[in-house]
Write a protein that holds these residues in place. Sequence first.
Motif, PDB file in Angstrom:
ATOM      1  N   GLY A 344       1.025  -1.097  -0.133  1.00  0.00           N
ATOM      2  CA  GLY A 344      -0.367   0.157  -0.138  1.00  0.00           C
ATOM      3  C   GLY A 344       0.843   1.523  -0.296  1.00  0.00           C
ATOM      4  O   GLY A 344       1.860   1.234  -0.696  1.00  0.00           O
ATOM      5  N   CYS A 345       0.552   2.272   0.684  1.00  0.00           N
ATOM      6  CA  CYS A 345       0.991   3.284   0.829  1.00  0.00           C
ATOM      7  C   CYS A 345       2.538   3.584   1.414  1.00  0.00           C
ATOM      8  O   CYS A 345       3.160   4.064   1.752  1.00  0.00           O
ATOM      9  CB  CYS A 345       0.010   4.431   0.777  1.00  0.00           C
ATOM     10  N   ASP A 346       3.025   1.980   2.548  1.00  0.00           N
ATOM     11  CA  ASP A 346       4.097   1.917   3.124  1.00  0.00           C
ATOM     12  C   ASP A 346       4.987   2.072   2.044  1.00  0.00           C
ATOM     13  O   ASP A 346       6.390   1.803   2.464  1.00  0.00           O
ATOM     14  CB  ASP A 346       3.693   0.607   3.778  1.00  0.00           C
ATOM     15  N   THR A 347       5.067   1.971   0.573  1.00  0.00           N
ATOM     16  CA  THR A 347       6.491   1.245  -0.193  1.00  0.00           C
ATOM     17  C   THR A 347       6.351   2.219  -1.509  1.00  0.00           C
ATOM     18  O   THR A 347       6.571   2.011  -2.501  1.00  0.00           O
ATOM     19  CB  THR A 347       6.135  -0.386  -0.611  1.00  0.00           C
ATOM     20  N   ILE A 348       6.013   3.778  -0.941  1.00  0.00           N
ATOM     21  CA  ILE A 348       5.627   4.421  -1.719  1.00  0.00           C
ATOM     22  C   ILE A 348       7.337   5.365  -2.711  1.00  0.00           C
ATOM     23  O   ILE A 348       7.530   6.004  -3.210  1.00  0.00           O
ATOM     24  CB  ILE A 348       4.528   5.125  -2.303  1.00  0.00           C
ATOM     25  N   GLY A 349       7.564   4.865  -1.270  1.00  0.00           N
ATOM     26  CA  GLY A 349       9.370   6.125  -1.463  1.00  0.00           C
ATOM     27  C   GLY A 349       8.987   7.156  -0.773  1.00  0.00           C
ATOM     28  O   GLY A 349       8.491   7.385  -0.193  1.00  0.00           O
ATOM     29  N   GLU A 350      10.828   7.047  -0.397  1.00  0.00           N
ATOM     30  CA  GLU A 350      10.461   9.010  -0.409  1.00  0.00           C
ATOM     31  C   GLU A 350       9.727   9.944  -0.808  1.00  0.00           C
ATOM     32  O   GLU A 350       9.370   9.837  -2.418  1.00  0.00           O
ATOM     33  CB  GLU A 350      12.028   9.472  -0.447  1.00  0.00           C
ATOM     34  N   LEU A 351       9.609  11.394  -0.440  1.00  0.00           N
ATOM     35  CA  LEU A 351       8.702  12.051  -1.090  1.00  0.00           C
ATOM     36  C   LEU A 351       9.725  12.865  -2.684  1.00  0.00           C
ATOM     37  O   LEU A 351      11.281  12.399  -2.423  1.00  0.00           O
ATOM     38  CB  LEU A 351       8.835  13.448  -0.203  1.00  0.00           C
ATOM     39  N   TYR A 352       8.652  12.820  -3.502  1.00  0.00           N
ATOM     40  CA  TYR A 352       9.654  12.933  -5.047  1.00  0.00           C
ATOM     41  C   TYR A 352      10.286  14.853  -4.957  1.00  0.00           C
ATOM     42  O   TYR A 352       9.642  15.498  -4.623  1.00  0.00           O
ATOM     43  CB  TYR A 352       8.497  13.285  -5.987  1.00  0.00           C
ATOM     44  N   HIS A 353      11.816  14.471  -5.464  1.00  0.00           N
ATOM     45  CA  HIS A 353      12.678  15.485  -5.812  1.00  0.00           C
ATOM     46  C   HIS A 353      12.460  16.338  -6.738  1.00  0.00           C
ATOM     47  O   HIS A 353      12.741  15.397  -8.084  1.00  0.00           O
ATOM     48  CB  HIS A 353      13.778  15.785  -5.030  1.00  0.00           C
ATOM     49  N   ASN A 354      12.405  16.787  -6.747  1.00  0.00           N
ATOM     50  CA  ASN A 354      12.496  17.824  -8.179  1.00  0.00           C
ATOM     51  C   ASN A 354      12.763  19.223  -8.773  1.00  0.00           C
ATOM     52  O   ASN A 354      12.568  20.572  -7.409  1.00  0.00           O
ATOM     53  CB  ASN A 354      10.901  18.667  -8.874  1.00  0.00           C
ATOM     54  N   GLU A 355      13.966  19.494  -9.081  1.00  0.00           N
ATOM     55  CA  GLU A 355      14.562  20.376  -9.081  1.00  0.00           C
ATOM     56  C   GLU A 355      14.582  21.949  -9.115  1.00  0.00           C
ATOM     57  O   GLU A 355      15.073  23.128  -8.804  1.00  0.00           O
ATOM     58  CB  GLU A 355      16.345  19.778  -9.218  1.00  0.00           C
TER      59      GLU A 355
END
Length: 424
Positions: A344-355
């Motif tokens: 579920g939402c536990d494996t969607i990773g870190e917050l997305y970084h966009n420069e």
Amino acid sequence: MLLIEHVFKAAQTGSNRSILPRFPPSDLKMNAFVVLCLAVVAGFASSTARNEANVNIYLHLSDDEDPNYANTMHYAQCEMEPNAFMPGTLHHRVHGSIEMHQRGDGPLSMSFHLTGFNTSEDFAAHNHGLQIHEYGDMEHGCDTIGELYHNEHAPNHAEPGDLGDLHDDAHGEVNATRTFDWLTIGHNDGILGRSLAILQGDHTSHTAIIACCVIGRSNAHYSLKPVSPVFNMNALIVLGLAAIAGLASASARNEANVNIYLHLADDDDSDYANTMHYAQCEMEPNAFMPGTLHHRVHGSIEMHQRGDGPLSMSFHLTGFNTSEDFAAHNHGLQIHEYGDMEHGCDTIGELYHNEHAPDHAEPGDLGDLHDDEHGEVNSTRTFNWLTIGHRDGVLGRSLAILQGDHTSHTAIIACCVIGRSNAH
């Protein structure tokens, strides 16, 4: 390395025969010390056109002449769910994970871990066709995933989207690995953001779809068994060795970057500026959300973008808790790195970084959604710094909604994988 491979094999097979010493409960302090040592070692290792007719997203992998390209690992994942619109007489409840990896343009490997196939006498054949469809649009479940996927590199005998059969065992399970020389995770005609579907009958049939899923970005999978509630030192050592092995492998094979190596087509392409890209995210409640929150958020988020212009998101959501305890009605919206829904939402990773994000924005922060007195959100937002494609685009990643506002660090109450779509 042989020891680590042996440990991995033991972990993946769930073997009860351990190659490591089992510590008695009285040695908990020693257990904790060993785990701490492993963590330190691991930390040290980590330092060393439409033109309106074409609705496919204009993607391709980076230039093959890039020195890192051939050794770059790409990962994807598809969390299979039953088709909500399947005829009730079929009684399949297929669910589970399909994990994918590919080095450069080499063979694409798919590992299947599925269960829930109907094993009654009426379904004794056990062969079920596997297909890829054009879109990852789950607005109406498997009914909106589009036509079968056409790939010009498919074998001559293959029908569009045909990946052959899966064979479930006597327990209604599939645990197998397949490789495909003609599929890619990226590319304009790659599978990222599309969908996989499983048929009631074999791949030559035109029977009902019994399950489907959206193909999202992922990271390396080790398929380690979870640590049991009893303090199991062996499992923790396996996790530590897995971390060390993964970091060493990343250093040796350029696997540290698990983002897919994508970018949009050359801006000089005459069709590019007028090409419309469409994506969709079907929001579902977080199955691991604290039960006291009582949100059941679901609905659609539809996206479109012309060339590199502003990306528009239209929200049609319902199910927010409207009780007095949740009177603020502001809920943070985030993008996360992966579209991996294995847990579920536990494996969607870190917050997305966009420069390209605004200077004041935290990674992955898209501000707040405001639900009304009926617990609904019906609004449209635009973002000048997001793209559907590109290497750092949103396709195959996930959107998540927080219990509190975007400045909070509250629980995720719903999430979804961003898949390809067509004009809405």
